[in-house]
Design an enzyme around this catalytic site. Structure first.
Site, PDB file in Angstrom:
ATOM      1  N   HIS A 156       0.816  -1.224   0.000  1.00 36.66           N
ATOM      2  CA  HIS A 156       0.000   0.000   0.000  1.00 36.66           C
ATOM      3  C   HIS A 156       0.846   1.269   0.000  1.00 36.66           C
ATOM      4  CE1 HIS A 156      -3.995  -1.884   0.618  1.00 36.66           C
ATOM      5  NE2 HIS A 156      -3.230  -2.887   0.988  1.00 36.66           N
ATOM      6  N   ASP A 364       3.319   9.334  -1.036  1.00 36.57           N
ATOM      7  CA  ASP A 364       2.143   8.582  -0.610  1.00 36.57           C
ATOM      8  C   ASP A 364       1.921   7.442  -1.589  1.00 36.57           C
ATOM      9  OD1 ASP A 364      -0.062   8.084   1.008  1.00 36.57           O
ATOM     10  OD2 ASP A 364      -0.715  10.179   0.970  1.00 36.57           O
TER      11      ASP A 364
END
Ligand code: ADQ
Length: 461
Positions: A156, A364
């Protein structure tokens, strides 16, 4: 159809009708409900002597199995190697990356323990889908116990370029563990390319004609699967909550001023100090906004036992206080800084009331807030997304967002000004461009692509 066994650090409630907190839980539960299966992971509890048997709960074809950690496991595996080594490293923060053989050993110990707890529950034709940086060696541990099931891993977070990764003393062991899976999935092409570069440079890997990669004696599929949101559900819910009491209270409190909203976990990867500075710059260099714009940052603390998270919290409190002290009037305070979380539906109402969604991480994996902000807008009068080029969401949303470099504080302020003054036609056009991506590539699409890739992996072990 094979059962799916999902393994992740934390497990969401599986009971039908229980509200799940986010897209990942929704997607994983949908995959599990379709095929039946198990969701295995840490219970979130720290106990003195954890039971050797996982705690089981069942709902239809679905089983959740959780195990507790000891205090030492929690410190070495979770606060230690996962969140003080891998998290900063994967977010390009070598300055914050700590390394110790003790926490590294703890990380392996917990992965091995988890694998041995799940092993007796596995069936021959199960597909195992492991999530995130906490559990990289999990699949290899199962393989060492003789398990030959199809196994996939999904990361992730970002995957760093080789020059960053090799700062980790055990980089080779970590990458070798990943090659024990049949499918290794990343958020973006950028992450995938960084992983492949490592394999080519450091492991003498070979890319085969069919696109599979051979490394460390195994052949694996390495692919980007950008995670997404439940687009239609968010659109509907945001329209419904627009008239909710909380959304109305927020709008009343704005008194027709424009709202800029930021919503993040309080994490140093999210670029919050630079974001506050950019807002400061907006007020300084575009003074017409004084008295007319409010910046609301929602940032609930996380990982509070890792010292870097206390530091960033203190830094933000100082900055917010400073900016408010500098610019506030007796009837207007520029920054509303909230160290708490809100229910998902409440946030959607807030997004819809905001003229600008400000999403400026320094790195991110994806950033689902960016996607949720867009899907929550009123298509007739949508807000503008100001998005960091370093968010995994940037390649997909670049057709509509104002893409910024979060380190360029003045550049971000300029984009804020552009967003605040953007004509309706342009806002609509940009919003539609992003919505057509989000409608096609929603969370269901992400799940299906990953499960399909895993299903077509050869059953070899
Ligand atoms: P996070 O770093 O937590 O997730 P993000 O993707 O923005 O980042 O958020 C995940 C979920 O948490 C979203 O549904 C969001 O709405 C919710 N959330 C975030 N901040 C919140 C807040 N202040 N209050 C309430 N809810 C909040 C990690 C990676 C990301 C990646 C996701 C999913 O770091 O890059 O997008 O996993 O893969």
């Amino acid at each position: 159809m094979s059962r799916i066994v999902v393994v992740s650090n934390r497990v969401a409630p599986i009971a039908e009708g229980k509200a799940s907190s986010g897209g990942l839980a929704v997607a994983v539960l949908a995959a599990l409900r379709k095929s039946g299966g198990i969701w295995f992971g840490w219970s979130g509890n720290v106990t003195e002597s954890p039971s050797a048997q996982p705690t089981i709960s069942e709902s239809g074809k679905l089983t959740s199995a959780t195990v507790d950690l000891t205090q030492r496991d929690y410190e070495e595996y979770y606060n230690g190697f996962a969140n003080s080594t891998l998290w900063p490293l994967f977010h390009y923060r070598l300055d914050l990356t700590e390394f110790s053989r003790r926490t590294y050993a703890g990380y392996h110990r917990v992965n091995s323990l988890f694998a041995s707890r799940l092993a007796p529950m596995l069936r021959e034709d199960d597909m195992v889908w492991v999530h995130d940086y906490h559990l990289i060696p999990f699949g290899e541990q199962l393989r060492q116990m003789g398990h030959r099931q199809r196994m996939g891993f999904y990361l992730h977070t970002p995957w760093p370029v080789p020059e960053i990764l090799v700062a980790l003393p055990n980089h080779e062991t970590l990458v070798r563990s990943l090659c024990a899976y049949d499918v290794v999935g990343f958020q973006t092409e950028r992450d995938r390319a960084a992983f492949i570069s490592y394999l080519l440079q450091e492991a003498g890997a070979e890319i085969r004609e069919d696109g599979l990669v051979s490394a460390y004696g195994r052949t694996i599929r390495v692919q980007a699967f950008p995670i997404s949101i439940e687009t239609p559900d968010i659109e509907k819910l945001a329209a419904a909550v627009a008239a909710s009491r909380q959304a109305e209270r927020l709008r009343d409190s704005l008194k027709d001023r424009d709202l800029i909203i930021g919503v993040d976990r309080l994490d140093y990867s999210k670029g919050l100090p630079q974001r506050f500075q950019a807002f400061n710059d907006l007020l300084e260099h575009y003074p017409d906004n004084r008295g007319g714009v409010i910046f609301m940052q929602v940032a609930p603390p996380t990982r509070t036992e890792v010292p870097e998270y206390t530091d960033i919290r203190r830094e933000l409190e100082t900055l917010a206080g400073h900016i408010n002290g500098l610019f506030a009037e007796f009837d207007w305070v520029p920054i509303r800084y909230l160290n708490r979380s809100f229910a998902r539906r409440t946030l959607l109402g807030f997004y819809r009331s905001a003229r600008i969604g400000l999403v400026t991480p320094l790195r991110d994996g994806m950033n689902l807030v960016a996607k949720e902000y867009v899907a929550a807008q009123d298509p007739e009068d949508p807000g503008v997304l100001v998005l960091s080029r370093f968010a995994g969401a940037a390649p997909e949303l670049s057709g509509g967002a104002l893409i910024v470099n979060p380190y360029d504080v003045e550049g971000v302020a300029e984009s804020l000004q552009r967003g605040l003054t953007m004509p309706l036609d342009e806002r609509r056009e940009r919003h539609q461009a992003m919505m057509s991506v989000l409608r096609e590539c929603d969370i269901g699409h992400w799940r299906e692509r990953f499960v399909d890739a895993l299903s077509s992996a050869p059953y070899s072990g």
